[in-house]
Design an enzyme around this catalytic site. Structure first.
Site, mmCIF file in Angstrom:
data_model
loop_
_atom_site.group_PDB
_atom_site.id
_atom_site.type_symbol
_atom_site.label_atom_id
_atom_site.label_comp_id
_atom_site.label_asym_id
_atom_site.label_seq_id
_atom_site.Cartn_x
_atom_site.Cartn_y
_atom_site.Cartn_z
ATOM 1 N N LYS A 1 -53.908 -1.081 9.042
ATOM 2 C CA LYS A 1 -53.885 -2.449 9.227
ATOM 3 C C LYS A 1 -52.759 -2.812 8.158
ATOM 4 C CE LYS A 1 -56.673 -4.730 6.107
ATOM 5 N NZ LYS A 1 -55.435 -5.478 4.989
ATOM 6 N N ASN A 2 -52.859 -1.659 6.536
ATOM 7 C CA ASN A 2 -51.990 -1.884 6.069
ATOM 8 C C ASN A 2 -50.336 -2.005 6.491
ATOM 9 O OD1 ASN A 2 -54.538 -3.863 4.862
ATOM 10 N ND2 ASN A 2 -54.275 -1.521 2.844
ATOM 11 N N CYS B 1 -56.356 -14.381 -3.075
ATOM 12 C CA CYS B 1 -57.945 -14.258 -2.944
ATOM 13 C C CYS B 1 -58.609 -13.882 -3.547
ATOM 14 C CB CYS B 1 -57.531 -13.691 -1.248
ATOM 15 S SG CYS B 1 -57.309 -11.829 -2.430
ATOM 16 N N ARG C 1 -53.497 -11.270 -7.370
ATOM 17 C CA ARG C 1 -52.493 -11.016 -6.810
ATOM 18 C C ARG C 1 -50.880 -12.315 -6.838
ATOM 19 N NH1 ARG C 1 -55.488 -9.217 -1.172
ATOM 20 N NH2 ARG C 1 -53.690 -7.793 -1.591
ATOM 21 N N ASP D 1 -60.425 0.484 -1.628
ATOM 22 C CA ASP D 1 -60.123 -0.495 -0.430
ATOM 23 C C ASP D 1 -61.754 0.368 0.039
ATOM 24 O OD1 ASP D 1 -56.926 -1.648 1.282
ATOM 25 O OD2 ASP D 1 -58.290 -1.881 -0.837
ATOM 26 N N ARG E 1 -60.421 -9.764 10.281
ATOM 27 C CA ARG E 1 -59.405 -9.110 10.574
ATOM 28 C C ARG E 1 -58.977 -8.137 10.147
ATOM 29 N NH1 ARG E 1 -58.390 -10.572 4.677
ATOM 30 N NH2 ARG E 1 -56.117 -9.474 5.160
HETATM 31 C C1 EPZ Z 1 -52.176 -3.730 -0.461
HETATM 32 O O1 EPZ Z 1 -52.017 -5.245 -1.482
HETATM 33 C C2 EPZ Z 1 -53.247 -3.776 0.347
HETATM 34 N N1 EPZ Z 1 -53.147 -5.204 1.017
HETATM 35 C C3 EPZ Z 1 -54.579 -3.749 -0.287
HETATM 36 O O2 EPZ Z 1 -55.835 -3.943 0.756
HETATM 37 C C4 EPZ Z 1 -54.730 -2.807 -0.996
HETATM 38 O O3 EPZ Z 1 -56.007 -2.417 -2.184
HETATM 39 C C5 EPZ Z 1 -53.615 -2.641 -2.303
HETATM 40 O O4 EPZ Z 1 -52.752 -2.946 -1.917
HETATM 41 C C6 EPZ Z 1 -54.214 -1.884 -2.727
HETATM 42 O O5 EPZ Z 1 -54.236 -0.613 -2.429
HETATM 43 C C7 EPZ Z 1 -52.034 -4.511 2.088
HETATM 44 O O6 EPZ Z 1 -51.331 -3.546 2.213
HETATM 45 C C8 EPZ Z 1 -51.769 -6.438 3.519
HETATM 46 P P1 EPZ Z 1 -50.871 -4.095 -4.924
HETATM 47 P P2 EPZ Z 1 -51.137 -5.342 -2.329
HETATM 48 O O7 EPZ Z 1 -48.865 -4.601 -4.823
HETATM 49 O O8 EPZ Z 1 -49.807 -5.080 -1.974
HETATM 50 C C9 EPZ Z 1 -51.291 -6.484 -8.997
HETATM 51 C C10 EPZ Z 1 -57.410 -4.276 2.367
HETATM 52 O O9 EPZ Z 1 -58.894 -4.415 1.653
HETATM 53 N N2 EPZ Z 1 -49.956 -6.860 -9.125
HETATM 54 O O10 EPZ Z 1 -50.448 -2.448 -4.761
HETATM 55 O O11 EPZ Z 1 -51.049 -6.925 -2.569
HETATM 56 C C11 EPZ Z 1 -51.933 -7.155 -8.336
HETATM 57 O O12 EPZ Z 1 -52.577 -8.148 -8.936
HETATM 58 C C12 EPZ Z 1 -56.401 -4.950 0.866
HETATM 59 O O13 EPZ Z 1 -56.847 -3.974 3.136
HETATM 60 C C13 EPZ Z 1 -48.768 -8.084 -9.369
HETATM 61 O O14 EPZ Z 1 -49.598 -7.912 -11.032
HETATM 62 O O15 EPZ Z 1 -51.642 -4.432 -3.236
HETATM 63 C C14 EPZ Z 1 -53.138 -6.109 -8.008
HETATM 64 O O16 EPZ Z 1 -53.903 -6.040 -9.194
HETATM 65 C C15 EPZ Z 1 -56.660 -5.234 -0.074
HETATM 66 N N3 EPZ Z 1 -48.328 -7.816 -9.973
HETATM 67 C C16 EPZ Z 1 -52.425 -5.514 -8.036
HETATM 68 O O17 EPZ Z 1 -50.947 -4.854 -8.416
HETATM 69 C C17 EPZ Z 1 -46.994 -8.294 -7.916
HETATM 70 O O18 EPZ Z 1 -46.340 -8.336 -8.104
HETATM 71 C C18 EPZ Z 1 -52.704 -4.037 -6.620
HETATM 72 O O19 EPZ Z 1 -51.216 -5.247 -6.295
HETATM 73 C C19 EPZ Z 1 -48.428 -7.567 -7.264
HETATM 74 C C20 EPZ Z 1 -49.205 -6.864 -7.671
#
Ligand code: EPZ
Length: 417
Positions: free
Chosen positions: A22-23, A116, A121, A304, A396
């Protein structure tokens, strides 16, 4: 209301085939618009998240043809329209259209889906990357306008190894003038899959999968053929289910190195895992030993899988701890596990689990995607019947989860109540 109803304590055996990630898919589908012509992406899971992204493509007048697990995407007549709230809020990953539309047209106007249930996020790191490339970012409420006269290569350091920011900056930089370096880049396998797709289109990306990614901008990207990698989180979810109720349950079509951290923890708690080149076989051990887990960026223990693994630790002898370091609110499954009979407390970002405890079926709610997966696993091991509501969260991210579980002996059905 649609619910999942599970009658617990049935042995799982046979084989589950893992679908495309998915990701990775939710980034690959927007990325396809960067080409001047048609691309085919195969092994795309049929889940509501990929359906929602295809709807956005069609709104942008992109040709989309879905043939079971393949999608043919033709952006040759597309339009750069403003992405309205109704599209953006369908899923968080709609934000990959920011990088893709900026990279293709040097301008994008769209809403940001916002946080969410698992956390705020923010997208500050994405926007920092776009600005470093020469774009001007302006916002009005949750509507963003990002545009540049010219996108120029830049050196970008990510304060946090964000998956989304790494991919989005790659999408914006592939056609920029000059070289972009992303430092402290995320190293998740999905990033490598997206970089491979872009390079097949003619991009010049090196270092994906390491902390430093180098992108040399090119003028034109052409169509290509690409395959989505297997979903390591879906695989891990079924591996945990197999550890809890498997009798030689085969999890097929995986890349074992992508679930190395999970395999190590499953072995630590007492599982003997038969490993093949692209599969593992799971059998429930006589008992589970307690352990401690700290989630981290890849190749650390994936956030995850924290929620599904919590269910396993309710069956481990003694005290276990799980520290969640990625999201600030990813423990909403715990109240429902305790409702079923678990003994878990949460303080700050750490859950403490005492086991083993007997779980008894009851009515629970899927508060988010992976919490929903945890509820399914809890239902598989609980005495009696467990009913899970809010199951759209689960559908989803898990292709044919009911059919896959039924095929290996689970007593689970989706019903309207
Ligand atoms: C991706 O989310 C995945 N989603 C998430 O999977 C996964 O948990 C996450 O990566 C970490 O591995 C998709 O790929 C669609 P991040 P993403 O940017 O890209 C902070 C699932 O269950 N952050 O690595 O949003 C953020 O708040 C989902 O499949 C900032 O502060 O993850 C979080 O605490 C859930 N500023 C942390 O980084 C930013 O600009 C991780 O976020 C971006 C992120």
């Amino acid at each position: 209301m649609k619910v999942l109803e599970i009658n617990g304590k049935h042995e799982l055996s046979g084989s589950i085939r893992i679908s495309g990630a998915k990701n990775a898919s939710v980034a690959l589908i927007p990325a396809a618009i960067l080409a001047e012509e048609e691309s085919t992406i195969c092994n795309v899971p049929e889940i509501t998240d990929t359906d929602a992204l295809c709807e956005i493509l069609e709104y942008l007048n992109v040709g989309v043809k879905r043939a079971s697990e393949s999608i043919i995407i033709d952006p040759s007549d597309m339009k750069n329209l403003e992405l309205k709230d109704i599209y953006c809020k369908k899923l968080r990953a709609s934000y990959y259209f920011m990088g893709a539309l900026l990279g293709k047209y040097k301008k994008v106007t769209m809403c940001f889906p916002g946080g969410c249930s698992i956390g705020k996020r923010p997208i500050n790191l994405h926007l920092k990357g776009f600005e470093a490339l020469g774009a001007i970012v302006s916002s009005e409420g949750n509507k963003y306008n990002v545009e540049a006269d010219e996108l120029r290569g830049a050196n970008i350091y990510l304060d946090f190894a964000s998956v989304g920011a790494t991919i989005n900056i790659m999408l914006a930089a592939v056609k920029a003038k000059g070289v972009t370096i992303i430092d402290n880049a995320a190293k998740e396998p999905e990033i490598v899959n997206v970089a491979t797709f872009l390079n097949s289109m003619g991009a010049k990306i090196m270092g994906a999968g390491t902390s430093t990614i180098r992108i040399e901008g090119v003028e034109i990207l052409h169509g290509c053929f690409h395959e989505v990698i297997p979903d390591r989180i879906e695989a891990g979810t079924y591996m945990i289910a197999g550890a809890l109720c498997g009798n030689r349950l085969k999890i097929d079509n995986i890349i074992p190195t992508h679930v190395e951290a999970l395999i190590s923890k499953l072995q630590e708690v007492g599982c003997e895992i038969e490993q093949g080149e692209d599969y593992v076989v799971m059998t429930k051990p006589a008992q589970f030993k307690s352990t401690n887990i700290k989630t981290g960026v890849y190749p650390g223990f994936p956030t995850d899988l924290q929620q599904p693994f919590t269910v396993l630790l309710t069956q481990a002898k003694g005290k276990s701890k799980i520290e969640e370091t990625i999201y600030e609110n990813r423990f909403m499954h715990i109240a429902y596990l305790n409702l079923l009979g678990a003994d878990i407390s949460v303080k700050n970002q750490t859950a403490t689990i005492f086991g083993p405890t007997t779980l008894v079926g009851g009515h629970v709610v899927a508060t988010d995607l992976r919490a929903g997966a945890a509820m399914v696993i809890a239902g598989l091991i609980a005495d009696g019947t467990t009913t899970i509501s809010n199951i759209d969260h689960i559908l989803r991210g898990y292709e044919e989860i009911v059919e896959k579980l039924i095929s290996v002996g689970a007593k689970i059905e989706s019903k309207e109540i």
